[in-house]
Structures are given as structure tokens and as C-alpha cells.
Design an enzyme around this catalytic site. Structure first.
Site, mmCIF file in Angstrom:
data_model
loop_
_atom_site.group_PDB
_atom_site.id
_atom_site.type_symbol
_atom_site.label_atom_id
_atom_site.label_comp_id
_atom_site.label_asym_id
_atom_site.label_seq_id
_atom_site.Cartn_x
_atom_site.Cartn_y
_atom_site.Cartn_z
ATOM 1 N N CYS A 2 0.979 -1.731 0.132
ATOM 2 C CA CYS A 2 0.491 -0.223 -0.210
ATOM 3 C C CYS A 2 1.103 1.689 0.018
ATOM 4 C CB CYS A 2 -0.974 -0.107 1.320
ATOM 5 S SG CYS A 2 -1.616 -1.101 1.342
ATOM 6 N N GLY A 79 2.739 -3.321 3.683
ATOM 7 C CA GLY A 79 3.461 -3.817 3.613
ATOM 8 C C GLY A 79 3.084 -5.452 4.103
#
Length: 594
Positions: A2, A79
């Protein structure tokens, strides 16, 4: 995977914070095309921003920023936590109940239980921020090896942070002033060394660090670092240990609710990842590679053979200079900080995204872990050579100054620079990996900033290591890999909304093999890796190392000429080597558009 961002700006109005948050979100929209969100704290001083690429729990339950049920803790997370299922089971055993199947919620609950120490339990790649509404604190963290980037700007009691520099700038708070230290580092090494950036007062949170904002003050903590050992171990045991650790790492990197592919260059590292992937799953496995019309550069044939050997669904893109040139404008606009790397990842990521894959594994890190470069041989030779000349140091320095000033080769100029400096491993490594010399970097830097840099940069502080080759491995991991390869892999894959995972760059893997003595772990030709993964065919293992290189020199003299012909540079500095011309041209484009 993201994009995250956030800001803490006491005394700003709600409308001002909303506007800043929306600009920051727009700057990282490409990192998360599937969903987006902004959280404004009731205290009206804090915003957390998120753009989501859905990989785990594709439902709306994975929306971010996410909070605990009581609304105390809010998180924006970038992550993957590969051990989140084990952590979730542990938390459930202690009474926690979960509303999603995401690693984000697990991380949030783990922080609720353990506070800042939560990072010690995480296996994965991450950069995240957690706002505590009750205590009015903000905790940000970055993974041990620096796979995921996190930048921040602080002034007084204000804090701005984001996955990319562009988003920090989009807040409108930092100035657009070049940082001479970061610029010097870029010119001498080809990438900006953390914690510096190219912009004044904006920093990169170093790998393995956390930062806590509380009442306008920030404190940092270094929670993990690389440390090699030298335990006595039989070679056979080392091979078994490495194989088990590699299979474990690859298995964890396949944690996903969408299919996972592999970048396949045809070299040992990417072939090993494919071979290990076949130990994990026997079904469809997609692989992707780039080839070139220039046969001297292309490894497409060997990549195709590897794909056939392991029965993968292989997709290949043969690039020519004209096609590559058509991609340059988007590549240049995607750059967050310039480096002499990134175009290769940009192209193969585009190919992967076009074919509908959202997660891909890369062999990045294999060379640094298992001695795939000749730096372990060349750097000590440079030190030994300079040390033997110490009795005539004044003469050697004079010869070095002559080489630096009068030769047209970047390599010999860097050698001349090194001969004028102390004969340390760090200085020799800088000469081996460098781009411009100290004098050249000062001249170019002054043309950009108007500031002179009369003194040389500070020496790299290297933790004590068991051997010379361990020192060089440490330098490759913390300098070249972290500042250049990982940073560009993140930015260029995320430009296309692609999550790139690196199973060789895994703290648990490194911890498992770091105690193997360097004379076994760092044997030439990555022998330990090929012995641990015997599935790598001999026709891959025994090929001379070529690397995943693009024919930049050919293209820059031909199809790309209009981009690289007019480069601002003092006339006394030769630009014969492609990487010198590239570094200045990319810097020039970046500075014009920032």
C-alpha cells in the site's frame, strides 16, 4: 502492499488538515489502486492516510486506516507480515477476537498488547504508523532490512511522513531545497544514502528503526541490525541449514490471497527462487522476464529454458530502444529520488501488471547474501595495494590527484580519488561502487546548490565483523542493496500497483545463516546457495555471471539520444561512462519536475 502517509499539525484547522491529507493521498494513489481512506483524529491535529493494494482479505474488512474496537489505536500499514497467522493464533488464545483476515488487524492488536516492542515479533516487510488517541502519541516503524521506505519531515511540534517523498512534499509544509549531503552521496554512490534524502530537512527512517512522536518531541530506537558470526560448523550442516532457511523463507513469502509470480532473469538467484517455489507448490506458477533485440545483452533464451525446466507459465517481453524510449516519460515521472537503477524493474513490473499478476517474487539479495559480486576480491586488493604504498604516500597522493584530474575514465578517476584517501575498506568499496569522485561531486553539487563542500564526507561506521569478506557483505547489504536496489524495486513496482517480495531479504533467513563462517557462506560463485538448491541446473550454475543489465549505452547513443545528450555538467568532468551520463540526466529531470 500500500501507500501510507500521515501528519500531525497542532493548531491547524480541520479544513487545512483535510486538504493536506487529500493532496498526500493523491500523491500515493498509484501504490494502492483498490481502496483509500483518511482518518482525522477527534483532537483535530492528526490525520492518517492510506491507499490500498488488496492482497490479504480482499473484502472491505481490510479497509485502512483501521482501528481497534474502542477507537483508541489507529493504523496505516504498508507491507506484509508473513507470520501474521501464527501471531493471530497466539492473540486469539489470549482472548482477542478479530473482524478480518488481515495482517493489519493482527499488527494493530499486537501493538495494543506489546507497544513499541511489537516490532520484535514481526516477520516481513513493513512501514507503518499507529496513532494512540488516548495518549496522543504516534509510533512509526520500518522493517529490519529496509525493504519498505518511510520518509518524514519534522519542524517544531509538526510531523509529516509518507511512503514516498512526493507525498511528504504534497503536504505543502517542507521546502523544496536540495540537501547538499544527500546530493553529494547520490553523486558519489549512485543513490542517496539513508537517512539522508535529496531534500533539506526530509529524512528516511533508517532500516530497523522506530520513531515515537509525543508532545511535539521525537525519539528513535534502533531495534535490529546485521551482525555476522563465525561459529564452527561442518560444510554439510551449513548446506542443510541454508536450504531449510531458504525453503522456510519462500514458503512465508507465498502467503497471499492472490496468485504469486516470479521475476525470472535466468541467473542463479531468480532460478533458485523458481526452484524453491516448486518445493512449495506444484500448480500454476507464472514467471516474467525482459529480453532485448541486442543479443549480447539478452538472457531471454536462458530464462525460457529455466521456465521449461520448471514448467512455469512464462511471459517474455523483447524490448528495443524505441519501445523503451516510449516508456521513459512515465519512468522519469515515477522517480521518487534518482538513482542509476530502476528502469529494469519498471519494465518487468509493467509486463507483470499487464498480465494480471499483483504479487511477484524477486531474486534480489542473493548476490549480497552469498557473494555474487567480485567486490569481495577487488576491494581487499585495492586496500592491500594502497597499504603497500604507504611509505611513499605523498608521491602516491600526487599520482592519485593526477589520475583524478587528467584521465577520461570514471574508473581511473575514482582510483585516483581513493589513492588520496586512507586505505580503508569503506573507501575502497566507495571507489569500487562509485560514480563520481569527491572533487567531481563537489563541483556538480556546487552548480546545483551554490554551496561549496571543501571537506570530504565522513567515513562509514562499520560494526565489527569477523572477517574482511563479512565487512564487504555488510557494505553490500546496507549500502548498495538498501539504498539502491530495494528503494528502486519498491518505487518502480508500486508505480504499476505491483507488490514485489524479496525472499532473500528476510531478517529471519539472515539470522539463520549469519553465524555460518564467511569461508563457507561467501565462497566464490555463490557455491553455498547452489549447493543448498541443487535443483538449479548446471547450465545456469556454470554460466559466467552477466547480471540483469539493459543496453543503456547503446540506447543512450541512439534511440534515447534526445534525453541524454544535453546534460548539465562542468566541462572538466568526463561523461564517457553511461552511468555518469544517466545519473546526471535523471537528476536533472527529477529536479525540474519535483
Amino acid at each position: 502492499m500500500c501507500g501510507i502517509a500521515g501528519l500531525i499539525v497542532p493548531n491547524y484547522s480541520v479544513d487545512q488538515i483535510k486538504q493536506m491529507g487529500q493532496r498526500m493521498q493523491a500523491a500515493i494513489q498509484h501504490r494502492g489502486p483498490d481502496d483509500q481512506g483518511i482518518y482525522l483524529a477527534p483532537t483535530q491535529q492528526t490525520a492518517l492516510i492510506h491507499t490500498r493494494l488488496s492482497i490479504l482479505d480482499l473484502s472491505t474488512a481490510g479497509h485502512q486506516p483501521m482501528s481497534t474496537p474502542d477507537g483508541r489505536y489507529w493504523i496505516s500499514f504498508n507491507g506484509e507480515i508473513y507470520n501474521f497467522r501464527q501471531l493471530k493464533a497466539e492473540l486469539e488464545h489470549q482472548g482477542d477476537r478479530f473482524q478480518s483476515q488481515t495482517d493489519t488487524e493482527v499488527l494493530l492488536r499486537l501493538y495494543q498488547r506489546d507497544g513499541e516492542a511489537c516490532v520484535n515479533s514481526l516477520r516481513g516487510m513493513f512501514a507503518f504508523a499507529i496513532w494512540d488517541e488516548w495518549e496522543q502519541t504516534c509510533f512509526i516503524a520500518r522493517d529490519p532490512l529496509g525493504i519498505k521506505p518511510l520518509y518524514y519531515w519534522q519542524s517544531g511540534n509538526k510531523l509529516v511522513f509518507a511512503s514516498e517523498l512526493k507525498a511528504v512534499l504534497a503536504s505543502g509544509l517542507p521546502s523544496r531545497s536540495l540537501n547538499p549531503t544527500g546530493l553529494y552521496g547520490y553523486l558519489t554512490t549512485g543513490s542517496v544514502p539513508e537517512p539522508h534524502t535529496l531534500l533539506e530537512d526530509i529524512y528516511c527512517l533508517p532500516a530497523g528503526h522506530t520513531l515515537l512522536w509525543q508532545r511535539g518531541e521525537t525519539t528513535t530506537n534502533h531495534y535490529w541490525q546485521i551482525q555476522f558470526g563465525a561459529e564452527s560448523i561442518a560444510p554439510e550442516t551449513a548446506i542443510e541449514q541454508v536450504r531449510a532457511a531458504l525453503i522456510d523463507s519462500v514458503r512465508h513469502h507465498f502467503v497471499s490471497d492472490v496468485p504469486v509470480g516470479v521475476f525470472l532473469s535466468g541467473g542463479i538467484d531468480s532460478t533458485a527462487v523458481v526452484a524453491l517455489s516448486r518445493q512449495i507448490q506444484s500448480g500454476e506458477l507464472r514467471t516474467y522476464s525482459i529480453g532485448f533485440e541486442e543479443s549480447d545483452w539478452s538472457e531471454s533464451t536462458i530464462a525460457h529454458q529455466v521456465a521449461q525446466e520448471f514448467e512455469t507459465e512464462h511471459t517474455e517481453w523483447i524490448l528495443d530502444g524505441a519501445t523503451a524510449r516510449s516508456l521513459l516519460p512515465k519512468f522519469l515521472s515515477a522517480i521518487d529520488q534518482p538513482s542509476i537503477d530502476g528502469f529494469n524493474t519498471f519494465c518487468v513490473s509493467h509486463l507483470t501488471q499487464l498480465n494480471g499478476t499483483k504479487v511477484v517474487l524477486s531474486g534480489l539479495g542473493g548476490d549480497e547474501l552469498f557473494n555474487g559480486y567480485n567486490s569481495s576480491e577487488k576491494v581487499p586488493q585495492l586496500v592491500d595495494f594502497a597499504t603497500r604504498l604507504q611509505p611513499i604516500k605523498p608521491l602516491v597522493s600526487a599520482i592519485g590527484a593526477g589520475l583524478e584530474q587528467w584521465t577520461g575514465s570514471g574508473r581511473y578517476r575514482r582510483l585516483g580519488d581513493f589513492l588520496q584517501r586512507p586505505a580503508t575498506l569503506a573507501n575502497a568499496y566507495r571507489s569500487f561502487r562509485g560514480i563520481f569522485t569527491h572533487t567531481e561531486a563537489c563541483q556538480i553539487s556546487q552548480s546545483y546548490t551554490g554551496q561549496s563542500m571543501p571537506r570530504r564526507d565522513a567515513s562509514t561506521v562499520i560494526p565489527e565483523q569477523p572477517s574482511t569478506t563479512d565487512v564487504i557483505s555488510w557494505l553490500e547489504l546496507t549500502q548498495y542493496m538498501r539504498n539502491q536496489l530495494l528503494r528502486e524495486s519498491d518505487v518502480m513496482s508500486m508505480t504499476w500497483g505491483l507488490e514485489l517480495r524479496v525472499p532473500f531479504v528476510d531478517a529471519t533467513l539472515l539470522d539463520a545463516i549469519a553465524q555460518i563462517p564467511s569461508d563457507i557462506r561467501l565462497q566464490p560463485g555463490k557455491q553455498l546457495l547452489t549447493q543448498a538448491v541443487p535443483e538449479v541446473p548446471t547450465w545456469v550454475r556454470d554460466r559466467p555471471k552477466q547480471g540483469f543489465y539493459f543496453p543503456f549505452q547503446v540506447w543512450m547513443d541512439g534511440a534515447w539520444k534526445d534525453y541524454f545528450q544535453a546534460v548539465d555538467c562542468p566541462k572538466s568532468i568526463p561523461l564517457k561512462n553511461w552511468y555518469r551520463r544517466w545519473s546526471l540526466a535523471v537528476l536533472q529531470h527529477w529536479w525540474q519536475q519535483i
